[in-house]
Write a protein that holds these residues in place. Structure first.
Motif, PDB file in Angstrom:
ATOM      1  N   ARG A   1     -12.511 -23.139  74.698  1.00  0.00           N
ATOM      2  CA  ARG A   1     -13.572 -22.381  75.372  1.00  0.00           C
ATOM      3  C   ARG A   1     -13.806 -21.000  74.755  1.00  0.00           C
ATOM      4  O   ARG A   1     -14.681 -20.267  75.205  1.00  0.00           O
ATOM      5  CB  ARG A   1     -13.226 -22.200  76.857  1.00  0.00           C
ATOM      6  N   GLY A   2     -13.001 -20.634  73.767  1.00  0.00           N
ATOM      7  CA  GLY A   2     -13.151 -19.318  73.162  1.00  0.00           C
ATOM      8  C   GLY A   2     -12.764 -18.183  74.084  1.00  0.00           C
ATOM      9  O   GLY A   2     -13.145 -17.028  73.860  1.00  0.00           O
ATOM     10  N   HIS A   3     -11.940 -18.488  75.127  1.00  0.00           N
ATOM     11  CA  HIS A   3     -11.550 -17.449  76.080  1.00  0.00           C
ATOM     12  C   HIS A   3     -10.054 -17.173  75.933  1.00  0.00           C
ATOM     13  O   HIS A   3      -9.233 -18.088  76.027  1.00  0.00           O
ATOM     14  CB  HIS A   3     -11.847 -17.883  77.512  1.00  0.00           C
ATOM     15  N   LYS A   4      -9.689 -15.938  75.751  1.00  0.00           N
ATOM     16  CA  LYS A   4      -8.282 -15.574  75.585  1.00  0.00           C
ATOM     17  C   LYS A   4      -7.818 -14.776  76.798  1.00  0.00           C
ATOM     18  O   LYS A   4      -8.226 -13.631  76.998  1.00  0.00           O
ATOM     19  CB  LYS A   4      -8.071 -14.751  74.316  1.00  0.00           C
ATOM     20  N   ALA A   5      -7.017 -15.394  77.640  1.00  0.00           N
ATOM     21  CA  ALA A   5      -6.431 -14.702  78.792  1.00  0.00           C
ATOM     22  C   ALA A   5      -5.097 -14.102  78.385  1.00  0.00           C
ATOM     23  O   ALA A   5      -4.275 -14.771  77.760  1.00  0.00           O
ATOM     24  CB  ALA A   5      -6.240 -15.686  79.950  1.00  0.00           C
ATOM     25  N   ARG A   6      -4.886 -12.854  78.728  1.00  0.00           N
ATOM     26  CA  ARG A   6      -3.647 -12.163  78.357  1.00  0.00           C
ATOM     27  C   ARG A   6      -2.616 -12.334  79.462  1.00  0.00           C
ATOM     28  O   ARG A   6      -2.904 -12.096  80.645  1.00  0.00           O
ATOM     29  CB  ARG A   6      -3.932 -10.686  78.061  1.00  0.00           C
ATOM     30  N   LEU A   7      -1.401 -12.730  79.076  1.00  0.00           N
ATOM     31  CA  LEU A   7      -0.348 -13.103  80.021  1.00  0.00           C
ATOM     32  C   LEU A   7       0.634 -11.951  80.240  1.00  0.00           C
ATOM     33  O   LEU A   7       1.103 -11.318  79.297  1.00  0.00           O
ATOM     34  CB  LEU A   7       0.415 -14.322  79.493  1.00  0.00           C
ATOM     35  N   VAL A   8       0.945 -11.717  81.517  1.00  0.00           N
ATOM     36  CA  VAL A   8       2.051 -10.844  81.913  1.00  0.00           C
ATOM     37  C   VAL A   8       2.973 -11.698  82.779  1.00  0.00           C
ATOM     38  O   VAL A   8       2.525 -12.344  83.732  1.00  0.00           O
ATOM     39  CB  VAL A   8       1.551  -9.621  82.719  1.00  0.00           C
ATOM     40  N   PHE A   9       4.241 -11.717  82.431  1.00  0.00           N
ATOM     41  CA  PHE A   9       5.205 -12.573  83.141  1.00  0.00           C
ATOM     42  C   PHE A   9       6.354 -11.691  83.629  1.00  0.00           C
ATOM     43  O   PHE A   9       7.057 -11.071  82.835  1.00  0.00           O
ATOM     44  CB  PHE A   9       5.725 -13.673  82.218  1.00  0.00           C
ATOM     45  N   ILE A  10       6.526 -11.649  84.947  1.00  0.00           N
ATOM     46  CA  ILE A  10       7.522 -10.766  85.562  1.00  0.00           C
ATOM     47  C   ILE A  10       8.441 -11.583  86.463  1.00  0.00           C
ATOM     48  O   ILE A  10       7.972 -12.313  87.344  1.00  0.00           O
ATOM     49  CB  ILE A  10       6.841  -9.665  86.409  1.00  0.00           C
ATOM     50  N   VAL A  11       9.734 -11.461  86.239  1.00  0.00           N
ATOM     51  CA  VAL A  11      10.713 -12.064  87.137  1.00  0.00           C
ATOM     52  C   VAL A  11      10.977 -11.084  88.279  1.00  0.00           C
ATOM     53  O   VAL A  11      11.188  -9.887  88.050  1.00  0.00           O
ATOM     54  CB  VAL A  11      12.031 -12.378  86.400  1.00  0.00           C
ATOM     55  N   VAL A  12      10.931 -11.575  89.505  1.00  0.00           N
ATOM     56  CA  VAL A  12      11.218 -10.758  90.683  1.00  0.00           C
ATOM     57  C   VAL A  12      12.494 -11.283  91.328  1.00  0.00           C
ATOM     58  O   VAL A  12      12.572 -12.463  91.683  1.00  0.00           O
ATOM     59  CB  VAL A  12      10.069 -10.815  91.715  1.00  0.00           C
ATOM     60  N   SER A  13      13.479 -10.416  91.453  1.00  0.00           N
ATOM     61  CA  SER A  13      14.764 -10.839  91.999  1.00  0.00           C
ATOM     62  C   SER A  13      15.059 -10.115  93.306  1.00  0.00           C
ATOM     63  O   SER A  13      15.026  -8.878  93.359  1.00  0.00           O
ATOM     64  CB  SER A  13      15.883 -10.558  90.983  1.00  0.00           C
ATOM     65  N   LYS A  14      15.339 -10.884  94.346  1.00  0.00           N
ATOM     66  CA  LYS A  14      15.778 -10.324  95.629  1.00  0.00           C
ATOM     67  C   LYS A  14      17.277 -10.503  95.817  1.00  0.00           C
ATOM     68  O   LYS A  14      17.908  -9.764  96.558  1.00  0.00           O
ATOM     69  CB  LYS A  14      15.056 -11.017  96.795  1.00  0.00           C
ATOM     70  N   ARG A  15      17.828 -11.522  95.159  1.00  0.00           N
ATOM     71  CA  ARG A  15      19.230 -11.861  95.376  1.00  0.00           C
ATOM     72  C   ARG A  15      20.119 -11.064  94.418  1.00  0.00           C
ATOM     73  O   ARG A  15      20.662 -11.596  93.450  1.00  0.00           O
ATOM     74  CB  ARG A  15      19.434 -13.366  95.216  1.00  0.00           C
ATOM     75  N   HIS A  16      20.236  -9.794  94.695  1.00  0.00           N
ATOM     76  CA  HIS A  16      21.121  -8.931  93.912  1.00  0.00           C
ATOM     77  C   HIS A  16      21.771  -7.943  94.879  1.00  0.00           C
ATOM     78  O   HIS A  16      21.450  -7.914  96.076  1.00  0.00           O
ATOM     79  CB  HIS A  16      20.340  -8.190  92.821  1.00  0.00           C
ATOM     80  N   HIS A  17      22.694  -7.141  94.373  1.00  0.00           N
ATOM     81  CA  HIS A  17      23.464  -6.252  95.251  1.00  0.00           C
ATOM     82  C   HIS A  17      23.237  -4.775  94.953  1.00  0.00           C
ATOM     83  O   HIS A  17      24.016  -3.932  95.407  1.00  0.00           O
ATOM     84  CB  HIS A  17      24.958  -6.574  95.122  1.00  0.00           C
ATOM     85  N   VAL A  18      22.191  -4.429  94.218  1.00  0.00           N
ATOM     86  CA  VAL A  18      21.905  -3.024  93.950  1.00  0.00           C
ATOM     87  C   VAL A  18      21.244  -2.407  95.182  1.00  0.00           C
ATOM     88  O   VAL A  18      20.289  -2.963  95.721  1.00  0.00           O
ATOM     89  CB  VAL A  18      20.995  -2.866  92.716  1.00  0.00           C
ATOM     90  N   ARG A  19      21.775  -1.266  95.622  1.00  0.00           N
ATOM     91  CA  ARG A  19      21.215  -0.547  96.766  1.00  0.00           C
ATOM     92  C   ARG A  19      21.093   0.933  96.412  1.00  0.00           C
ATOM     93  O   ARG A  19      21.821   1.445  95.562  1.00  0.00           O
ATOM     94  CB  ARG A  19      22.107  -0.698  98.009  1.00  0.00           C
ATOM     95  N   PHE A  20      20.181   1.609  97.128  1.00  0.00           N
ATOM     96  CA  PHE A  20      19.984   3.038  96.913  1.00  0.00           C
ATOM     97  C   PHE A  20      20.236   3.797  98.214  1.00  0.00           C
ATOM     98  O   PHE A  20      19.887   3.312  99.310  1.00  0.00           O
ATOM     99  CB  PHE A  20      18.572   3.316  96.395  1.00  0.00           C
ATOM    100  N   PHE A  21      20.830   4.986  98.063  1.00  0.00           N
ATOM    101  CA  PHE A  21      21.240   5.780  99.213  1.00  0.00           C
ATOM    102  C   PHE A  21      20.773   7.229  99.019  1.00  0.00           C
ATOM    103  O   PHE A  21      20.797   7.745  97.901  1.00  0.00           O
ATOM    104  CB  PHE A  21      22.768   5.752  99.361  1.00  0.00           C
TER     105      PHE A  21
END
Length: 823
Positions: free
Chosen positions: A665-685
């Protein structure tokens, strides 16, 4: 490794639960492969039980002090690390109390496979240092094993485990036969220019220790032995047996003689009377125990357990080994108990962590393994610089802005951005105690009364269909009703499933369920929540990000995608994993195309992600009459060790489809790929209490992208939700592909904006809305399978292989797959 160009927000310094490893090992460590085999009369068999392997390695080192001149660290399976040169490769160890006994011997082969030098550890902290695959994994594993060795041995938890739990720190009962143990999590994390240990409080449900018979009776809600035994003999006997077997399968118990440890493989009824062949005669289990153990069974009619394929032990002689994780799904009551006993204000949580670091609980100062390695850990938590970014402007009807305060806002007197048109609607009540309360509840939504009918649980589909037909009987053309409101009793899981299957899969009519205990005296918040869901399901839009916000401008020609994979319960191999994808279809990222697929159990990589995305692009073009300029994929559920796999498989598959689109189709879509993680133990105080909300948490909008970031990828932590109960958890964003060339600041602002458009909430959520939707879609997959497959019953005792073809044929796509039916 963040690109900080064009940063925005107010600077704030915070504590994190990361502790710097001040001194790393200065000596070379030898990495040995360990093969351990039992030496019976027949061919040697490899020892597979981690606890037993640990005991044998401990005895090996005690028996050979001249060879093991310093205590080797061991992961419980095949890896051992030592500064000592172990030149002898083959050893024999006796675990018998009688050193002259012929049984109880084990052959151990130890072979050096690698050497880890101090320079290897320093490379982990250098730019791009985390990209060396297997070598890095071994180096990090070395540090992890050294750090966790002493507390894991002390508390008798698996040597490879990042968490240990303390027997003396527990909640005695959170559910029948289940306790809650408290402990600590510790994970070594190489970051740019530093080696850190992430330390957090941790809790886990455990099987109650002690008498197997007592725990089984408690689980089956029986206080007397005779009624308990009779449970398995009546009409409900097979169901009771399956229930007990599912609860106990895989549990380790101590049995006579010598309190040896065995794993429960099956349940046997009336175990005392079971006969087995002994020598040339048949003998009952109860007689065997009298003859050989001088023990008279008090309850020979009670159940017993089968272990080691054929051995049977009566339940009354078995004792559950303490410290065994309960890995099955908790019911609602137990889950509530866990939340109640694990929620800690941030200041309390940090104080508990600091005390563990400076005391013998984590044993950093007293551990012989740490001492031999020359490792030291700071006792103060790391301070990092973050920023508080402003929330986006959220717009409702008449261009009225929401007044956002710490992640939440009030919708009183607000109008929907786009109210859906309601043709007709019906109410079906399956709650026999509803009486006049339903009429009052319905009037809270609209003044005129809809068609209200009593439903019959024995004829759910017919009840719903008759009401749906009746409410449109006077509407020209008799279209389908806009939705059906369904009143359910308080506990109605199977009934709700039947309603959703009728609406989603059979008729294609949106349904909204409300249950007893909620609708009789509904709060404004509950009514608003129901209204938000209904408007979304029937095609309306509740709110959007204001046009002037840069994130909203970017979304105008962008397709936002959320992906997730949900797995069956641990140990279940007969059920597939579920992969889901949602993709936005409008310029505001409020309407989504949906798709679910089955794939092999416990497989994290999404098999057909390229095809799923291609079909989503087709739907996007049909709705927008154009292709998206950008595609942003938010991928949930990927662990750090799987980033390379995702790049090589999922990102490559998506990019191949986008390349095809460009050629065709002559169309170039630009890709952004982001992993989102909730299952971790980093916390801020907070370092400064002026930066906190009423819950003691830092304000919503906190971003941290320095000090604890990945050495290779662009990544950041975003705490997008306001504090509720306990300590808020930030989400971790890892950017694996950025063909659009967005700055880190742009990615943060966009992700934060998407946390404000979750349709069923009037507050920012912890992850971008499309990720939340993908997660919900996986959970709803049960309703999309043919009912006879009984997908939700994960077959905890079923050891048959997964028949993928059966599940593929049994899974349907919802008829409402371009409506938000899963909200």
């Amino acid at each position: 490794m963040s690109d900080r160009s064009g940063v925005s927000g107010t600077s704030v310094f915070v504590f994190t639960n990361m502790f710097r490893i001040r001194d790393l090992p200065k000596k070379d460590f030898n990495h040995y492969n360990v093969i351990m085999k039992r030496v019976p009369d027949g061919p040697p068999a490899e020892v597979k039980v981690r606890d037993r392997r640990r005991e044998i390695i401990h005895k090996l080192q005690d028996d050979n002090p001249a060879i093991f001149t310093s205590r080797a660290s061991y992961d419980g399976m095949h890896s051992m690390y030592s500064v000592a040169e172990i030149t002898q490769e083959n050893f024999s160890v006796s675990m018998s109390k009688n050193p002259n006994a012929a049984r109880g011997w084990f052959d151990i082969a130890i072979k050096r496979v690698n050497k880890i030098s101090p320079s290897d550890l320093k490379k982990l902290m250098s730019p791009n240092g985390a990209n060396n695959g297997q070598a890095n994994s071994v180096a990090v594993n070395l540090l992890q094993i050294i750090v966790s060795q002493a507390p894991n041995i002390r508390h008798r938890f698996a040597l490879h485990s990042k968490s240990f739990y303390i027997n003396d720190d527990k909640v005695p009962t959170i559910g029948p036969g289940i306790q809650l143990w408290h402990g600590f999590f510790q994970s070594v994390r190489p970051v740019l220019n530093n080696m850190l240990i992430n330390i957090d409080t941790s809790s886990a449900p455990m099987y109650k220790a002690g008498s197997l018979l007592d725990v089984a009776m408690e689980f089956m809600d029986q206080k007397e032995i005779r009624p308990f035994i009779r449970l398995f003999d009546g009409d409900r006997g097979p169901f009771a047996l399956r229930t007990l077997k599912s609860f106990l399968k895989g549990v380790q118990v101590n049995v006579p003689p010598g309190e040896k440890k065995v794993k429960i493989e099956d349940i046997v009824l009336h175990a005392g009377y079971l006969e087995f062949e002994k020598g040339a005669k048949q003998i009952r289990v109860m007689d065997h125990f009298m003859e050989h153990h001088r023990y008279t069974l008090r309850n020979p009619h009670a159940f017993g357990v089968r272990a080691n394929k054929s051995a049977v032990f009566p339940a009354e002689v078995c004792r559950i080994v303490p410290g065994q994780l309960y890995k099955k799904k908790l019911d609602g009551r137990a889950t509530s108990e866990v939340i109640k006993h694990t929620s800690m204000r941030p200041d309390v949580r940090l104080d508990k962590i600091k005390k563990a670091v400076s005391s013998d609980i984590l044993a950093y100062r007293n551990s012989p393994f740490m001492r031999d390695a020359g490792m030291n850990v700071d006792i103060d938590p790391l301070t990092v610089q973050g920023r508080r970014i402003e929330p986006p402007a959220v717009v409702y009807g008449d261009d009225r802005l929401a007044n956002i305060q710490n992640g939440g806002w009030n919708v009183t007197r607000q109008k929907f951005r786009r109210p859906a048109t309601i043709v007709a609607w019906a109410v079906v009540t399956f709650d026999p105690a509803s009486s006049g309360a339903v009429t009052g509840f319905v009037r809270e939504f609209r003044q005129e009364e809809p068609e209200i009918r009593a439903g019959n649980e024995a004829r759910v589909n017919q009840s719903l269909l008759e009401a749906a037909q009746a409410c449109v009987s006077n509407v020209p053309g008799k279209p389908k009703p806009s939705f059906v409101l369904v009143i359910l009793p308080q506990n109605a899981g199977p009934l709700r499933k039947a309603v959703k299957q009728w609406g989603d899969m059979i008729e294609g009519i949106p349904t909204q369920c409300v249950r007893a205990g909620k609708y009789e005296r509904p709060s404004d918040q509950y009514l608003n929540n129901v209204a938000l869901k209904i408007n979304t399901k029937i095609g309306g839009i509740n709110s959007v990000i204001a046009d002037r916000v840069p994130a909203a401008q970017f979304l105008t020609h962008c397709m936002v995608v959320g992906c997730d994979v949900a797995h069956p319960s641990p140990g279940v191999i007969s059920r597939p994993s579920i992969a889901s994808l949602v993709a936005s279809l409008d310029e505001c990222a409020t309407r989504y195309h949906t798709e679910v697929k089955v794939q092999p159990p416990r497989q994290e990589a999404i098999d057909d992600i390229g095809g799923m995305l291609q079909r989503a692009i087709v739907q996007y073009r049909a709705c927008r009459n154009n292709f998206p300029d950008h595609i942003i994929v938010y991928r949930d559920g990927v662990s750090e060790g799987e980033y390379v796999q995702v790049e090589n498989n999922e990102i490559a598959a998506i990019q191949a489809k986008l390349d095809e689109l460009e050629v065709e189709r002559g169309h170039k879509a630009r890709l952004v790929f982001i992993v989102v993680s909730k299952r971790h133990h980093v916390r801020f105080f907070p370092k400064d209490q002026s930066n906190t909300d009423r819950s003691g948490n830092l304000h919503a909008g906190l971003v941290v992208d320095t000090g604890i970031v990945h050495s290779t990828y662009i990544d950041f932590y975003l705490q997008s939700q306001g504090g509720l109960k306990g300590t808020s958890r930030p989400s971790h964003y890892i950017v694996l592909k950025n063909n659009a060339g967005l700055t880190t600041d742009q990615l943060q602002q966009l992700s934060y904006a998407l946390c404000h458009v979750y349709a069923a909430a009037t507050r920012s959520v912890s992850i971008p809305a499309p990720v939340y939707y993908a997660d919900r879609l996986c959970a709803r997959a049960d309703f999309q399978f043919k009912p006879e497959l009984d997908f939700a019953n994960d077959g905890a005792t079923d050891t048959s292989e997964c028949d993928l073809q059966k599940w593929r044929e049994g899974l349907g796509q919802a008829k409402l797959n371009q409506q938000m039916y899963f909200i």
